[in-house]
Write a protein that holds these residues in place. Structure first.
Motif, PDB file in Angstrom:
ATOM      1  N   GLY A  48       0.827  -1.214   0.000  1.00  0.00           N
ATOM      2  CA  GLY A  48       0.000   0.000   0.000  1.00  0.00           C
ATOM      3  C   GLY A  48       0.851   1.249   0.000  1.00  0.00           C
ATOM      4  N   ARG A  89       3.858   5.689  11.283  1.00  0.00           N
ATOM      5  CA  ARG A  89       4.433   4.404  11.663  1.00  0.00           C
ATOM      6  C   ARG A  89       5.332   4.528  12.884  1.00  0.00           C
ATOM      7  NH1 ARG A  89       6.567  -0.040   7.610  1.00  0.00           N
ATOM      8  NH2 ARG A  89       7.703  -1.394   8.997  1.00  0.00           N
ATOM      9  N   LEU A  93       3.254   5.574  16.009  1.00  0.00           N
ATOM     10  CA  LEU A  93       2.458   4.477  16.573  1.00  0.00           C
ATOM     11  C   LEU A  93       3.354   3.593  17.426  1.00  0.00           C
ATOM     12  CD1 LEU A  93       0.509   3.571  13.328  1.00  0.00           C
ATOM     13  CD2 LEU A  93      -0.582   4.187  15.491  1.00  0.00           C
ATOM     14  N   TYR A 131      -2.866  -3.076  11.293  1.00  0.00           N
ATOM     15  CA  TYR A 131      -1.560  -2.665  10.778  1.00  0.00           C
ATOM     16  C   TYR A 131      -0.516  -3.193  11.766  1.00  0.00           C
ATOM     17  CZ  TYR A 131       2.056   0.692   9.297  1.00  0.00           C
ATOM     18  OH  TYR A 131       3.201   1.288   8.855  1.00  0.00           O
ATOM     19  N   TYR A 174       1.054  -1.969  15.263  1.00  0.00           N
ATOM     20  CA  TYR A 174       0.351  -1.928  16.560  1.00  0.00           C
ATOM     21  C   TYR A 174       0.843  -3.072  17.450  1.00  0.00           C
ATOM     22  CZ  TYR A 174      -3.161   0.549  13.647  1.00  0.00           C
ATOM     23  OH  TYR A 174      -3.800   1.380  12.760  1.00  0.00           O
ATOM     24  N   CYS A 207      -8.045   2.343  14.083  1.00  0.00           N
ATOM     25  CA  CYS A 207      -7.599   2.672  12.728  1.00  0.00           C
ATOM     26  C   CYS A 207      -8.835   3.088  11.938  1.00  0.00           C
ATOM     27  CB  CYS A 207      -6.927   1.469  12.093  1.00  0.00           C
ATOM     28  SG  CYS A 207      -6.153   1.832  10.509  1.00  0.00           S
ATOM     29  N   ASP A 261      -5.282   6.077  14.580  1.00  0.00           N
ATOM     30  CA  ASP A 261      -4.460   6.137  13.373  1.00  0.00           C
ATOM     31  C   ASP A 261      -5.378   6.528  12.216  1.00  0.00           C
ATOM     32  OD1 ASP A 261      -2.969   5.587  11.110  1.00  0.00           O
ATOM     33  OD2 ASP A 261      -2.527   3.504  11.638  1.00  0.00           O
ATOM     34  N   TYR A 295      -5.458   7.432   6.484  1.00  0.00           N
ATOM     35  CA  TYR A 295      -6.206   7.352   5.205  1.00  0.00           C
ATOM     36  C   TYR A 295      -7.359   8.351   5.148  1.00  0.00           C
ATOM     37  CZ  TYR A 295      -3.618   3.070   4.419  1.00  0.00           C
ATOM     38  OH  TYR A 295      -2.606   2.166   4.226  1.00  0.00           O
ATOM     39  N   SER A 318      -0.634  11.510   8.612  1.00  0.00           N
ATOM     40  CA  SER A 318       0.602  11.886   7.924  1.00  0.00           C
ATOM     41  C   SER A 318       0.291  12.408   6.535  1.00  0.00           C
ATOM     42  CB  SER A 318       1.535  10.678   7.819  1.00  0.00           C
ATOM     43  OG  SER A 318       1.075   9.789   6.826  1.00  0.00           O
ATOM     44  N   SER A 348       1.790  11.089   3.960  1.00  0.00           N
ATOM     45  CA  SER A 348       2.172  10.021   3.028  1.00  0.00           C
ATOM     46  C   SER A 348       1.109   9.745   1.979  1.00  0.00           C
ATOM     47  CB  SER A 348       2.466   8.730   3.796  1.00  0.00           C
ATOM     48  OG  SER A 348       3.451   8.943   4.761  1.00  0.00           O
ATOM     49  N   ARG A 361       8.386  11.197   5.042  1.00  0.00           N
ATOM     50  CA  ARG A 361       8.270  10.822   6.458  1.00  0.00           C
ATOM     51  C   ARG A 361       7.827  12.031   7.278  1.00  0.00           C
ATOM     52  NH1 ARG A 361       6.518   7.540   5.895  1.00  0.00           N
ATOM     53  NH2 ARG A 361       6.761   6.542   7.910  1.00  0.00           N
TER      54      ARG A 361
HETATM   55  C1  LIG Z   1      -2.991   1.780   8.906  1.00  0.00           C
HETATM   56  C2  LIG Z   1      -1.675   2.414   8.644  1.00  0.00           C
HETATM   57  N1  LIG Z   1      -1.147   3.200   9.588  1.00  0.00           N
HETATM   58  C3  LIG Z   1       0.052   3.791   9.407  1.00  0.00           C
HETATM   59  C4  LIG Z   1       0.767   3.601   8.237  1.00  0.00           C
HETATM   60  C5  LIG Z   1       2.113   4.274   8.131  1.00  0.00           C
HETATM   61  O1  LIG Z   1       2.112   5.331   7.273  1.00  0.00           O
HETATM   62  P1  LIG Z   1       3.105   6.554   7.445  1.00  0.00           P
HETATM   63  O2  LIG Z   1       4.147   6.158   8.434  1.00  0.00           O
HETATM   64  O3  LIG Z   1       3.664   6.766   6.085  1.00  0.00           O
HETATM   65  O4  LIG Z   1       2.281   7.691   7.941  1.00  0.00           O
HETATM   66  C6  LIG Z   1       0.265   2.784   7.224  1.00  0.00           C
HETATM   67  C7  LIG Z   1       1.045   2.568   5.995  1.00  0.00           C
HETATM   68  O5  LIG Z   1       0.731   1.872   5.093  1.00  0.00           O
HETATM   69  C8  LIG Z   1      -1.006   2.172   7.434  1.00  0.00           C
HETATM   70  O6  LIG Z   1      -1.547   1.385   6.513  1.00  0.00           O
END
Ligand SMILES: Cc1ncc(COP(=O)(O)O)c(C=O)c1O
Length: 404
Positions: A37, A99, A102, A126, A129, A172, A204, A207, A240, A242, A251
């Motif tokens: 993803g 990431r 978390l 994810y 966790y 999430c 989290d 998305y 984020s 991302s 990042r």
């Molecule tokens: C549910 C979830 N949380 C966190 C992340 C981490 O993303 P980032 O560290 O780029 O914000 C992802 C990455 O695929 C994710 O799917």
């Protein structure tokens, strides 16, 4: 060595690599991966420009708190997006993506010296966790989110004695992999439980900006405000750039919420050495301040999902999610529930990679006994350009039609 390291599970993509190691994909087809993803739409030029303009920042050490302008820009974004008033001085902290945040949060929120210290996670989930809980010295308790509840997490099904020793809950929303958004009544229940048992909720929300309904997904802080809660007690939300801005390599993200948690997290992070580079901060300020590129990005996902979902609906039990960039499909009966077999056969015959759903979930053990809620499902990340995703969907349709 830290003995807790041995409790970590192999990452889903490592398992996928091993699963596919001996397969020779059909060379008649170009390879297409719907596995990881990772956003693949282009990074907006305004972010690259801001980064280049910020290069002088390399000459100094960044502060862990981030520059005031970044925190103010994030507070403004929270105001526009969720109609929230968040204090940039005490309720916001920049992080290097969700990431790491978390993971690191558990080092702040957990007291492993208390017997039975527990972290509650959705299932599927994810994998960070779980690692964050285990390396924080806690146990995990997995709460199923399956098709029967439209992929809502069954918070009400967690036994009272588990809540009593729970210190941290990962939420999430929108969820990975099913894309379900948590509603106000679910938040109300979690807040009541948190008030009763004193656990921290980490939401989290990475998305949150890729959605398919008219209404944008509800955020955790927004839910708290709508329920009249003051000061976001025991709640932090993180997100984020991302996925929102197609910069997974930058990042950059933030944590916002309860000022007490933010203060302790800041202390922890000062020692951890996780300050965000000022160059990244400059790019992040430009990204959070601009919404045009986010609207365009969302439009690209909407078009892609509108083209791909109906094709797959013909052969798979699958539906347009609330949000996110995954399709979470049930495999046809011909595969006897084996998501691994589906993934292997699809790769061999049509050179398309999909992730077995069971790799994203756990079979509950002991008191938490439950079947793996990802078994018999596959996750497809629609991150490539539309044409490539449509091509992958057409191959999957052919694959299933010939296999049935
Ligand atoms: C549910 C979830 N949380 C966190 C992340 C981490 O993303 P980032 O560290 O780029 O914000 C992802 C990455 O695929 C994710 O799917």
């Amino acid at each position: 060595m830290n003995p807790l390291l041995s409790r970590l599970q192999p990452y889903p993509f490592e398992r996928l690599r091993q699963l596919h190691a001996d397969i020779t994909p059909n060379p008649a087809f170009t390879p297409i991966s719907l596995g990881i993803g990772e956003p693949r739409h282009p990074t907006p030029q305004l972010i690259k420009n801001a980064m280049i303009a910020g290069l002088d920042g390399l000459a100094s050490y960044p502060g862990t708190l981030g520059v005031p302008k970044l925190r103010q820009t994030i507070a403004d974004w929270l105001g526009r997006r969720y109609n929230l008033e968040v204090d940039p001085a005490s309720q916001i902290l920049p992080v290097n993506g969700t990431r790491e945040a978390l993971f690191a949060l558990a080092q702040t929120a957990l007291d492993p010296s208390k017997p039975g210290a527990c972290v509650v996670c959705p299932n599927p989930f994810y994998q960070i966790y779980e690692g964050s809980a285990l390396l924080g010295g806690a146990q995990t308790w997995f709460v199923p989110s399956d098709a029967a509840r439209n992929f809502a997490v069954d918070w009400a099904g967690v036994p009272h004695d588990v809540w009593a020793r729970t210190q941290l809950v990962f939420v999430c929303t929108p969820g990975n992999p099913a894309g379900a958004v948590m509603g106000l009544s679910e938040w109300k229940l979690l807040f009541e439980l948190s008030d009763q048992h004193g656990f921290v909720i980490a939401s989290d929300e990475c998305y949150s900006e890729i959605y398919f309904r008219d209404e944008p997904p509800l955020g955790g802080l927004q839910a708290a405000a709508q329920l009249g809660r003051k000061g976001f007690k025991n709640l932090v939300a993180m997100t984020s750039l991302s996925k929102r801005s197609n910069v997974p390599g930058l990042r950059s993200g933030f944590v916002a919420g309860d000022a007490n948690i933010i203060q302790s997290f800041l202390l922890y992070r000062t020692y951890h050495g996780s300050a965000m580079s000022t160059v990244v901060q400059a790019a992040s300020i430009a990204a959070w301040a601009d919404e045009e590129h986010v609207i365009d990005n969302r439009a690209m996902y909407r078009e892609k999902f509108a083209r791909v979902t109906p094709l797959l609906e013909e052969v798979l039990e699958v539906a347009l999610p609330d949000a996110g960039f995954y399709l979470w499909a049930k495999i046809p009966p011909a595969f006897a529930g084996s998501d691994e077999a589906f993934s292997c056969e699809l790769l061999a015959a049509y050179n398309v990679v999909v992730l077995p759903g069971s790799y994203l979930a756990r079979t509950g053990e002991g008191a938490n006994e439950q079947p793996n809620p990802g078994a018999g499902r596959i996750r497809m990340a629609l991150v490539a350009e539309t044409a490539e995703c449509v091509e992958a969907a057409e191959r999957i349709v052919q694959f299933i039609q010939t296999r049935n």
